[in-house]
Design an enzyme around this catalytic site. Structure first.
Site, mmCIF file in Angstrom:
data_model
loop_
_atom_site.group_PDB
_atom_site.id
_atom_site.type_symbol
_atom_site.label_atom_id
_atom_site.label_comp_id
_atom_site.label_asym_id
_atom_site.label_seq_id
_atom_site.Cartn_x
_atom_site.Cartn_y
_atom_site.Cartn_z
ATOM 1 N N HIS A 224 -9.190 19.759 -3.881
ATOM 2 C CA HIS A 224 -8.310 20.914 -3.971
ATOM 3 C C HIS A 224 -6.829 20.555 -3.916
ATOM 4 O O HIS A 224 -6.054 21.054 -4.721
ATOM 5 C CB HIS A 224 -8.663 22.034 -2.997
ATOM 6 C CG HIS A 224 -8.046 23.318 -3.458
ATOM 7 N ND1 HIS A 224 -8.558 24.052 -4.491
ATOM 8 C CD2 HIS A 224 -6.896 23.927 -3.124
ATOM 9 C CE1 HIS A 224 -7.762 25.071 -4.756
ATOM 10 N NE2 HIS A 224 -6.745 25.028 -3.940
ATOM 11 N N TYR A 228 -3.054 21.250 -6.211
ATOM 12 C CA TYR A 228 -1.672 21.506 -5.796
ATOM 13 C C TYR A 228 -0.734 20.406 -6.295
ATOM 14 O O TYR A 228 0.442 20.646 -6.537
ATOM 15 C CB TYR A 228 -1.585 21.661 -4.274
ATOM 16 C CG TYR A 228 -2.277 22.911 -3.777
ATOM 17 C CD1 TYR A 228 -2.085 24.131 -4.434
ATOM 18 C CD2 TYR A 228 -3.135 22.896 -2.686
ATOM 19 C CE1 TYR A 228 -2.720 25.272 -4.004
ATOM 20 C CE2 TYR A 228 -3.771 24.042 -2.247
ATOM 21 C CZ TYR A 228 -3.564 25.234 -2.916
ATOM 22 O OH TYR A 228 -4.191 26.365 -2.490
ATOM 23 N N HIS A 375 -11.134 29.906 -14.877
ATOM 24 C CA HIS A 375 -10.066 29.889 -13.872
ATOM 25 C C HIS A 375 -9.237 28.609 -13.959
ATOM 26 O O HIS A 375 -8.017 28.653 -13.981
ATOM 27 C CB HIS A 375 -10.651 30.042 -12.467
ATOM 28 C CG HIS A 375 -9.659 29.780 -11.381
ATOM 29 N ND1 HIS A 375 -8.618 30.643 -11.137
ATOM 30 C CD2 HIS A 375 -9.509 28.751 -10.512
ATOM 31 C CE1 HIS A 375 -7.880 30.154 -10.151
ATOM 32 N NE2 HIS A 375 -8.405 29.007 -9.756
ATOM 33 N N ARG A 438 -21.628 26.719 -15.949
ATOM 34 C CA ARG A 438 -20.699 25.729 -16.463
ATOM 35 C C ARG A 438 -21.461 24.426 -16.687
ATOM 36 O O ARG A 438 -22.606 24.295 -16.262
ATOM 37 C CB ARG A 438 -19.553 25.526 -15.474
ATOM 38 C CG ARG A 438 -20.000 24.958 -14.146
ATOM 39 C CD ARG A 438 -18.890 24.946 -13.106
ATOM 40 N NE ARG A 438 -17.915 23.898 -13.369
ATOM 41 C CZ ARG A 438 -17.055 23.421 -12.446
ATOM 42 N NH1 ARG A 438 -17.083 23.907 -11.217
ATOM 43 N NH2 ARG A 438 -16.190 22.493 -12.751
#
Lengths: 549, 155
Positions: A224, A228, A375, A438
């Protein structure tokens, strides 16, 4: 006091060379990766089946690694190096460290790419154990990461020069943003490095088995913050380049630093929100990390505010007011500015979807569906990639002394990207809500009714993907033509960083990145001690692993 | 440090919204037990075939009228491939893997769990609507991933 005297130092040719070297690798990965993306999206729609010597999952792995890891990482390393070199004066600057970093990254990338294309590592960019890839794939990926640590070292060495020359004076904002980004990245990549310490001996056959859930926890501890890392690369451009293009100062130097500091602290303790559906992890820890995930709302909203304020200030300078006035005062004719603005619009939708994904119990509706793919295409493929592409129309002239070959092609390119990405991502989101998985080559499922409901959306996604690839062709054509035929222009550096307002200094505490790094480590321990203790106390079994492709 | 009045308001509003989101999620977790699937149970992945009840995957009826369904994932199939369930039944699914990571997802429901070798995953669902439900593997598991599916018929 904020130093503005050192902004936008003219780079020496050798310094430009090292930045360009990063960009060239990034663009090569971008071209190949998007070509594979086109193949996939069309193959998924059922138009054709990829041949066994170049199968769907090999192409998918290459697509993910080349775009999500190689393109982004090389671009951000080049951009961060530029941000430091262009704002920290250092006439004696040696480039050995920077070139060492580039070579390590390049060799690692080549190793991993060869194994992927040879079909020895069709494990996708998440490389979940116990699917066992060639050890050279893991080694290559590790080298790529280690190379970025050397980029970090280069940034630190330059910051040390600043401290030596200027004492306690805050480092210029662009260098601060680059430094903060790499502190966060370094802390994050320690996770994937630890994972590699398990994977590499196992892939070589030196250890017989692997703790699957543990490797997943280390992966997502890294996975994650990786997101960023991408967005902070775009933020450097949004915060410091956009105002320069608009000829207004940085909205708030102080709050920009506060936002980046917040990302150092809040980016890391959130990986479990990718593991909501995993067994073996208590829901208590998942809920804790849900809360920590949502905290990132604060620096994100600060960024949005700063950007709107910058646009408003630009409008006011041109004598325009109101929402329409603000929108019309954006220089849409400038491909860089048009592309970056469109990228920001895409990010709004990416943010909305992200809140759904992070929302704990709501994740079950979308986990592992095409919604997730939609997304991250409208986040990394939207705001991040489009910002990088658009900024290239300023970066390249600045670094090569040549004007962009075709401004109109560049304008068309950013709009094509915006339209293609909107269409493809929307189709993927809807498909995901209908349950389409997916990472799946063939969606027919024996003609099941549910599978049939996905068909129109896979077609629409393929249409969007095709538009995106047209945009890629326009971009690469323009880059190659600029490098070879672009009009020579010895003018001002086009990639200028905006000045800060005098007196707009953050409190001393926000300049002390060592303190914030230590705090980030404490927060990570707080967020991960429980899950790790819980993991080991369950006495997990290890698994031998296999090649299933 | 100067923070514009509107920005202060904007940050407060955003933070308040975030707190509301979290309180709703945490409240549902505490008050109604709505949590992501977080079953904690290990199983020797090399002995799944001889570990009850996974040695006989399938449906079991409990004394209270609810059901348990045991699934084993192995490349590239789910066992059992077909189940028939009465309408209105509440079924707690338990799934494990003998090899790599799989994803157990029942289309049209919230049942969506990662199936990790060495661990048992679990989630419950009440089937109020009759029909043929498609179960797929939604975590990439290898070359035959897209052929890994099963069915539940609700009558």
């Amino acid at each position: 006091m904020i130093a503005t005297d050192s902004l936008n130092i003219k780079l020496r040719p050798a310094e430009r060379g090292v930045v360009l070297a990063h960009l060239y690798v990034a663009f090569t990965a971008f071209g190949l990766g998007t070509l594979f993306g086109l193949l996939q999206t069309v193959a998924r729609s059922g138009a054709f089946t990829l041949p066994s010597f170049f199968d769907y999952y090999r192409v998918l792995t290459a697509h993910g690694v080349l775009l999500a890891i190689v393109f982004t990482t090389f671009f951000i390393c080049g951009l961060s190096t530029l941000a430091v070199y262009q704002t920290i004066p250092n006439p004696q600057r040696k480039l050995g460290v920077a070139w060492t970093a580039w070579w390590i990254m390049l060799i690692g990338t080549a190793m991993a790419a060869v194994e992927i294309l040879a079909g020895n590592a069709s494990v996708l960019y998440t490389f979940y154990a116990p699917m066992k890839a060639s050890p050279y794939f893991y080694l290559g990926a590790t080298l790529l990461v280690v190379g970025t640590w050397v980029v970090f070292l280069d940034i630190l060495l330059n910051v040390r020069v600043w401290k030596r020359e200027r004492g306690g004076e805050p480092i210029p904002l662009p260098a601060f943003m680059a430094l903060a980004t790499f502190i966060m990245w370094f802390l994050a990549t320690i996770g994937v490095a630890i994972e590699m310490l398990y994977l590499i001996p196992w892939a070589f056959g030196w250890t017989p088995s692997i703790d699957v859930l543990l490797t997943r926890m280390y992966f997502w501890y890294f996975g994650h913050p990786l997101v960023y890392f991408w967005i902070l690369g775009a933020y450097v451009i949004w915060y410091a380049i956009v105002p320069a293009i608009l000829k207004v100062p940085v909205f708030s130097d102080a709050l920009t630093r506060v936002a980046f500091v917040a990302f150092i602290v809040l980016s890391l303790p959130v990986g479990l929100h990718h593991e909501f559906s995993d067994p073996g992890i208590s829901s208590t820890w998942k809920l804790l990390q849900t809360f920590l995930t949502l905290l990132v709302v604060v620096p994100s909203l600060m960024t949005a505010f700063a950007l709107f304020a910058t646009f408003e200030e630009n409008a006011a300078a041109k004598g325009r007011k109101g929402f329409v006035g603000i929108v019309r005062s954006i220089p849409w004719n400038d491909p860089a500015m048009a592309g970056i603005t469109l990228a920001m619009i895409l990010f709004i939708f990416g943010g909305f979807g992200g809140i759904v994904n992070a929302s704990y119990s709501m994740d079950a509706m979308v986990h592992n569906t095409m919604w997730i793919v939609g997304h991250f295409h409208i986040t990394v493929g939207g705001p991040v990639a489009l910002t990088f592409l658009a900024a290239t129309y300023r970066l390249l002239p600045s670094l090569t002394g040549r004007r962009v070959w075709s401004e109109s092609l560049a304008r068309a390119q950013v709009w094509l990207w915006f339209i293609g990405m909107s269409v493809m991502s929307l189709a993927m989101h809807v498909e995901g809500l209908l349950g389409a998985p997916r990472r799946t080559a063939d969606l027919s499922y024996g003609g099941a009714a549910a599978a049939q409901s996905w068909e129109p959306w896979t077609l629409l996604a393929a249409g969007g993907g095709t538009v995106l690839f047209l945009s890629v062709l326009a971009f690469l054509t323009n880059v190659v033509m600029t490098l070879t035929k672009g009009e020579r222009d010895a003018g001002e550096s086009e990639f200028a960083f905006a000045p800060s307002r005098p007196g707009d200094a953050a409190p001393q505490l926000f300049q002390r990145l060592g303190f914030w790094t230590a705090l980030a480590v404490v927060v990570v321990i707080f967020a991960y001690a429980g899950p790790l203790i819980g993991h080991y106390s369950a006495h997990p079994f290890e698994v031998p692993g296999m090649r299933t492709w | 440090m100067h923070v514009h009045r509107y920005e202060r308001l904007w940050i407060w509003l955003g933070s308040a919204t975030m707190i509301v989101f979290f309180v709703v999620l945490a409240g549902m977790s505490v008050a109604e037990g709505i949590n992501p699937p977080s079953h904690i149970q290990t199983i020797d992945p090399s002995k799944v075939g001889s570990t009850p009840p996974f040695d006989h995957p399938g449906l079991r009826r409990l004394p209270d009228g609810s059901y348990e369904a045991y699934y084993v994932g192995r490349i590239f199939s789910w066992s059992p491939a077909q189940l028939t369930i009465p309408r209105g039944a509440t079924v707690t699914f338990y799934a494990t893997s003998t090899d790599v990571v799989h994803g157990f997802a029942i289309n049209g429901t919230d049942v969506n769990i990662e199936v990790v070798p060495g661990w048992v995953s679990s989630m419950s669902h009440t089937f109020d609507h009759p029909g043929d439900y498609l179960i797929i593997c939604n975590q990439y598991c290898g070359a035959g991933h897209s052929s890994m599916s099963a069915h539940i018929v609700v009558q």
